[in-house]
Design a protein around this motif. Structure first.
Motif, PDB file in Angstrom:
ATOM      1  N   LEU A  21       7.782  -0.826   3.791  1.00  0.00           N
ATOM      2  CA  LEU A  21       7.766  -1.941   2.844  1.00  0.00           C
ATOM      3  C   LEU A  21       7.090  -1.560   1.535  1.00  0.00           C
ATOM      4  CD1 LEU A  21       6.996  -4.915   5.252  1.00  0.00           C
ATOM      5  CD2 LEU A  21       9.071  -4.618   3.879  1.00  0.00           C
ATOM      6  N   ASN A  22       6.116  -0.669   1.593  1.00  0.00           N
ATOM      7  CA  ASN A  22       5.440  -0.221   0.378  1.00  0.00           C
ATOM      8  C   ASN A  22       6.352   0.566  -0.549  1.00  0.00           C
ATOM      9  OD1 ASN A  22       2.804  -1.206   0.142  1.00  0.00           O
ATOM     10  ND2 ASN A  22       2.043   0.201   1.712  1.00  0.00           N
ATOM     11  N   GLU A  23       7.485   1.043  -0.016  1.00  0.00           N
ATOM     12  CA  GLU A  23       8.455   1.778  -0.831  1.00  0.00           C
ATOM     13  C   GLU A  23       9.414   0.840  -1.552  1.00  0.00           C
ATOM     14  OE1 GLU A  23       8.439   5.128  -1.214  1.00  0.00           O
ATOM     15  OE2 GLU A  23       6.622   5.158   0.016  1.00  0.00           O
ATOM     16  N   LEU A  24       9.373  -0.462  -1.232  1.00  0.00           N
ATOM     17  CA  LEU A  24      10.285  -1.431  -1.813  1.00  0.00           C
ATOM     18  C   LEU A  24       9.626  -2.182  -2.974  1.00  0.00           C
ATOM     19  CD1 LEU A  24      11.696  -3.010   1.486  1.00  0.00           C
ATOM     20  CD2 LEU A  24      12.568  -1.011   0.236  1.00  0.00           C
ATOM     21  N   SER A  25      10.432  -2.888  -3.717  1.00  0.00           N
ATOM     22  CA  SER A  25       9.886  -3.728  -4.779  1.00  0.00           C
ATOM     23  C   SER A  25       9.084  -4.870  -4.157  1.00  0.00           C
ATOM     24  CB  SER A  25      11.016  -4.297  -5.636  1.00  0.00           C
ATOM     25  OG  SER A  25      11.783  -5.231  -4.881  1.00  0.00           O
ATOM     26  N   GLU A  26       8.199  -5.479  -4.950  1.00  0.00           N
ATOM     27  CA  GLU A  26       7.387  -6.580  -4.438  1.00  0.00           C
ATOM     28  C   GLU A  26       8.261  -7.749  -3.993  1.00  0.00           C
ATOM     29  OE1 GLU A  26       4.159  -6.876  -3.786  1.00  0.00           O
ATOM     30  OE2 GLU A  26       3.954  -4.751  -4.290  1.00  0.00           O
ATOM     31  N   ALA A  27       9.333  -7.998  -4.723  1.00  0.00           N
ATOM     32  CA  ALA A  27      10.219  -9.117  -4.369  1.00  0.00           C
ATOM     33  C   ALA A  27      10.905  -8.860  -3.034  1.00  0.00           C
ATOM     34  CB  ALA A  27      11.260  -9.326  -5.466  1.00  0.00           C
ATOM     35  N   ASP A  28      11.426  -7.642  -2.852  1.00  0.00           N
ATOM     36  CA  ASP A  28      12.092  -7.307  -1.588  1.00  0.00           C
ATOM     37  C   ASP A  28      11.101  -7.312  -0.431  1.00  0.00           C
ATOM     38  OD1 ASP A  28      14.528  -7.056  -2.816  1.00  0.00           O
ATOM     39  OD2 ASP A  28      14.426  -4.884  -3.036  1.00  0.00           O
ATOM     40  N   LYS A  29       9.918  -6.794  -0.677  1.00  0.00           N
ATOM     41  CA  LYS A  29       8.885  -6.750   0.360  1.00  0.00           C
ATOM     42  C   LYS A  29       8.550  -8.163   0.853  1.00  0.00           C
ATOM     43  CE  LYS A  29       5.248  -4.346  -0.703  1.00  0.00           C
ATOM     44  NZ  LYS A  29       3.923  -3.968  -1.285  1.00  0.00           N
TER      45      LYS A  29
END
Length: 422
Positions: free
Chosen positions: A245-253
């Motif tokens: 999840l840390n590899e994703l954007s804040e919105a996607d996370k």
């Protein structure tokens, strides 16, 4: 079957040991490499992909294979130990031809389930037959699900651009460990990688996903619909899910966390709150935790759980209630060896090791590594400032953090026996 006999089906070769002339094992066959000349010409089998010790996949040319049968493969022993990289018009039989859609000259549509290779009089190997599952014929009725062997020249064309199924490939890798499956998946083209991932059951995909490099994880997770992506994250270990999840954007996370079951999401959210490279950021928040009143028999039942990693199964963490992290006061640990030496009715409180100092959740990962090495441990308790257990750091957690980001895909030893691939 010797090298000079008529044909051999690739599915029967998968997982076979490859030996040198004196009987020393080189590795295990994982795929066959062919050159794609289009449907009008038989693909030429130019070599095999062999998994050698260290989980590296290397290329062995057919010219260096002296014997093939359904029990073993013998090579000349000259092997280039550089990691296999697919080139040009090369295709992987298992990775890219199994499950491919085809049209036969008699009008039938089908799916390739296996491929036969044979050696010609010049010593070259070619794909000469296909094992195909066909559906209803355009020219005459056939019962759906009928399978048959067809010669290559009976093929009209195969599907190069559309969706390719993956049921045969998934079946071929059914008994392969997640890390080995991940290695094979990483070597596939992006399109094929996504097709295979979509065919896997959630639990299997989660196990494989957490063994892949970060870029592959993000690519596969992003290809799934949001509901299934959240389901996969729930099946993953919380620390691995947090890393992904840390590899994703804040919105996607945030969107995926909202779609996860609240209890599963809570564990992941707590890990996401820690600064990078702290013990808390890499720990597992769900180790085996029992009260001091629990018996040895209960503890042994917990460590027998199949989904538990060997590192986490090596240690029981003893705490006051509540037993979910963060727990009540941390009391100590009971090692698996002590459980095996103690009568089943005894209570854990009588055999707890209170001398093993836990590490603080804000401590650097390097401190956790030193503690594990100093005391020869597979796992280490992690507590917060209030002395409550919040998780456990395992050896694999530390290694994943200390190794280079590309450790899964980089060869740090390029020893070569027998020259470069030609």
């Amino acid at each position: 079957m010797s090298k000079n006999q008529n044909r051999i089906f690739v599915a029967r070769l998968l997982g076979l040991d490859v030996f040198d002339p004196i009987g020393d094992r080189i590795g295990r066959l994982r795929d066959v490499v062919v050159l794609d000349h289009g449907p009008q010409s038989e693909p030429q089998a130019v070599g095999i992909v062999v998994e050698v010790p260290g989980k590296r996949r290397v290329f062995v040319p057919m010219t260096r294979i002296t014997s093939i049968d359904t029990s073993q493969i013998i090579s000349t022993g000259l092997v280039n130990m550089r990691r296999f990289e697919q080139r040009g018009v090369e295709l992987l039989v298992v990775g890219q031809i199994f499950d491919r859609k085809v049209r036969l000259k008699d009008g039938e549509d089908g799916t390739i389930e296996d491929v036969a290779i044979a050696e010609d009089k010049n010593g070259d190997w070619h794909v000469n037959q296909l094992f195909v599952r066909v559906g209803a014929s355009r020219l005459r009725g056939l019962r759906r699900g009928h399978s048959k062997i067809v010669n290559w020249d009976e093929l009209y064309h195969w599907d190069d651009d559309g969706h390719q199924g993956a049921s045969q490939l998934v079946a071929a890798y059914e008994d392969v460990k997640p890390a080995d499956f991940a290695d094979a998946l990483h070597d596939m083209p992006e399109k094929r990688r996504i097709e295979v991932a979509s065919e896997l059951q959630d639990e299997r995909l989660a196990d494989v996903l957490q063994e892949l490099p970060d870029d592959d994880q993000v690519q596969i997770l992003s290809s799934l619909d949001r509901e299934r992506a959240a389901d996969i994250l729930e099946e993953m270990d919380p620390d691995d899910a947090a890393d992904l999840l840390n590899e994703l954007s804040e919105a996607d996370k945030e969107e995926l966390l909202e779609l996860m079951e609240p209890e599963e999401a809570e564990d992941v959210r707590r890990l996401l709150e820690y600064e990078e490279d702290t013990a808390g950021s890499i720990m597992t928040p769900v180790p085996v935790i029992l009260s001091p009143e629990s018996t040895v028999a209960e503890a042994l039942a917990h460590v027998r759980q199949e989904e538990l990693s060997p590192a986490l199964a090596s240690m029981i963490f003893v705490c006051r209630p509540p037993l979910e992290t963060p727990t009540g006061r941390y009391l100590g640990v009971v090692h698996i060896q002590q459980l095996l030496r103690t009568p089943p009715p005894d209570h854990l409180g009588n055999i707890v090791d209170a001398d093993l100092e836990p590490i603080n959740d804000q401590a650097p990962v390097s401190a956790a590594a030193r503690e594990l090495a100093t005391y020869n441990l597979s796992a280490l308790p992690v507590v917060n400032t209030a002395g409550r257990l919040v998780g456990a750091v395992t050896v694999d957690d530390v290694l994943d953090n200390l190794l280079p980001n590309d450790w899964r895909e980089t060869d740090h030893t390029d020893a070569t026996l027998g020259g470069a691939r030609g």
